[in-house]
Design a protein around this motif. Structure first.
Motif, mmCIF file in Angstrom:
data_model
loop_
_atom_site.group_PDB
_atom_site.id
_atom_site.type_symbol
_atom_site.label_atom_id
_atom_site.label_comp_id
_atom_site.label_asym_id
_atom_site.label_seq_id
_atom_site.Cartn_x
_atom_site.Cartn_y
_atom_site.Cartn_z
ATOM 1 N N SER A 1 0.775 7.003 6.741
ATOM 2 C CA SER A 1 1.631 5.826 6.741
ATOM 3 C C SER A 1 2.178 5.529 8.132
ATOM 4 N N THR B 1 5.605 3.405 0.930
ATOM 5 C CA THR B 1 4.947 2.139 0.599
ATOM 6 C C THR B 1 5.203 1.122 1.702
ATOM 7 N N TRP C 1 0.845 -1.191 0.000
ATOM 8 C CA TRP C 1 0.000 0.000 0.000
ATOM 9 C C TRP C 1 0.883 1.245 0.000
ATOM 10 N N THR C 2 0.656 2.125 -0.964
ATOM 11 C CA THR C 2 1.388 3.383 -1.039
ATOM 12 C C THR C 2 0.512 4.514 -0.515
ATOM 13 N N ALA D 1 3.952 9.050 -0.166
ATOM 14 C CA ALA D 1 4.779 8.234 -1.053
ATOM 15 C C ALA D 1 5.488 7.086 -0.340
#
Length: 353
Positions: free
Chosen positions: A242, A211, A204-205, A209
């Motif tokens: 993230s 990942t 999943w990015t 940016a």
């Protein structure tokens, strides 16, 4: 009309029966003349939205500041909280149950959905809102609560056209061979818990940016915040970070960061003690718990509030280690916010996204 979906350990029953309509249900049945006048002065018909029974009336109430929509009979059919994307609409009654782990059932007419953007006073007069509400009133499309139950034990598996399994029973983060030894020696565990992409088994990015890549042994697993990110983020479209980054505009990774973040509205302010009052909660709110595993008063667990069960106990659903995955049941700790249970005593706050 009753629709029933039932497996060995999974039950989601849709029943057309009434439980409660109004957030002011605990008040006296007959409002005083002064109360009615005050309500009228804060009401607006500016949205121009009609239901089968007539035009909606929008009214402002507080704690927290929000707008409620009433039909011509005075029944609350929707609630929108200032600064939050979570909206609660009144719809057909449903029963959420998990008979393998509890006799409790949550019967609710609340359907929890996400607005395209945070609510602001007067938004009922905007074109985007009128289109959104018309498409959602009476809809039986899965909401936040139904989506949350897509991951309890026995829930049926579903896959995307690309073959990615996006729903079905989830487990908690599996232990690794070295975890128990390291814990005994007082050293930190080598890995954090499982996130939504671990459950999905795909990279999943994120918008920054970064990942993240899943680990094979974590397929179909989520920890407590990974479960919330799966339900609210991947399945429902709420932005995701993230990592625990205060500068991001998405849901952060850990329970502590989500609890202390700036997204949404703190309906129960975070403190170092159990809150004395929790009546301001509404279905879909995130609830936060202090756990024994984390020192310094940090929040170690997160869940989704479901509402009152049929015994009038406030109940939540979360993914937890001792229960082996997502549950609203009483295995691995009673899933109630009242009483003397582990989670009731550990409750420290709540936030409405």
């Amino acid at each position: 009309m009753t629709a029933v979906l039932l497996t060995t350990s999974y039950a989601l029953t849709v029943q057309l029966r009434h439980r409660t309509d109004s957030p002011e249900a605990s008040q006296a049945p007959q409002a005083s003349q002064a109360t009615r006048a005050s309500r009228a002065s804060h009401a607006s018909r500016g949205a121009g939205i009609r239901t089968r029974s007539g035009p909606l009336r929008f009214e402002r109430i507080g704690n927290p500041a929000r707008t409620v929509a009433r039909d011509p009979r005075g029944t609350v059919i929707a609630t929108f909280t200032d600064g939050a994307r979570t909206a609660v609409l009144t719809g057909p009654s449903r029963t959420f149950a998990e008979p393998r782990t509890t006799a409790a059932k949550v019967v609710t007419k609340s359907w929890v959905r996400l607005l395209p953007k945070p609510w602001a006073r007067g938004a009922e007069r905007s074109a985007w809102f009128k289109n959104w509400l018309r498409s959602r009133l009476g809809s039986r499309d899965p909401d936040i609560l139904a989506t949350a139950f897509d991951y309890i034990a026995g829930a049926p598996a579903r896959t995307t056209a690309a073959g990615v399994r996006y729903s079905g029973a989830a487990r908690y983060t599996p232990s690794t061979p070295g975890d128990s030894g390291r814990a005994v020696q007082g050293k930190p565990k080598p890995r954090t818990g499982s996130d939504f992409y671990d459950y999905l088994g795909i990279p999943w990015t994120f918008p920054d940016a970064v990942t993240r890549r899943p680990e094979k042994d974590r397929a179909r697993s989520v920890d407590s915040s990974g479960y919330v990110r799966l339900v609210y983020g991947y399945r429902s479209g709420f932005p995701l970070n993230s990592r625990d980054n205060a500068a991001g505009n998405g849901l952060q990774r850990s329970p502590d960061a989500i609890a202390r973040g700036r997204l949404g509205v703190p309906v129960i302010p975070l403190t170092d003690r159990r809150p004395a009052v929790i009546q301001q909660l509404q279905p879909g709110d995130l609830v936060f718990f202090r756990t024994r595993e984390l020192p310094g008063g940090r929040i170690g667990h997160i869940g989704i509030y479901l509402g009152l069960d049929t015994a009038d106990h406030p109940r939540f659903i979360s993914s937890r280690k001792n229960a082996g995955g997502p549950t609203m049941g009483d295995k691995g700790g009673t899933s109630r916010l009242d009483g003397d249970g582990y989670y009731a005593q550990g409750l420290r706050g709540a936030r409405r996204l």
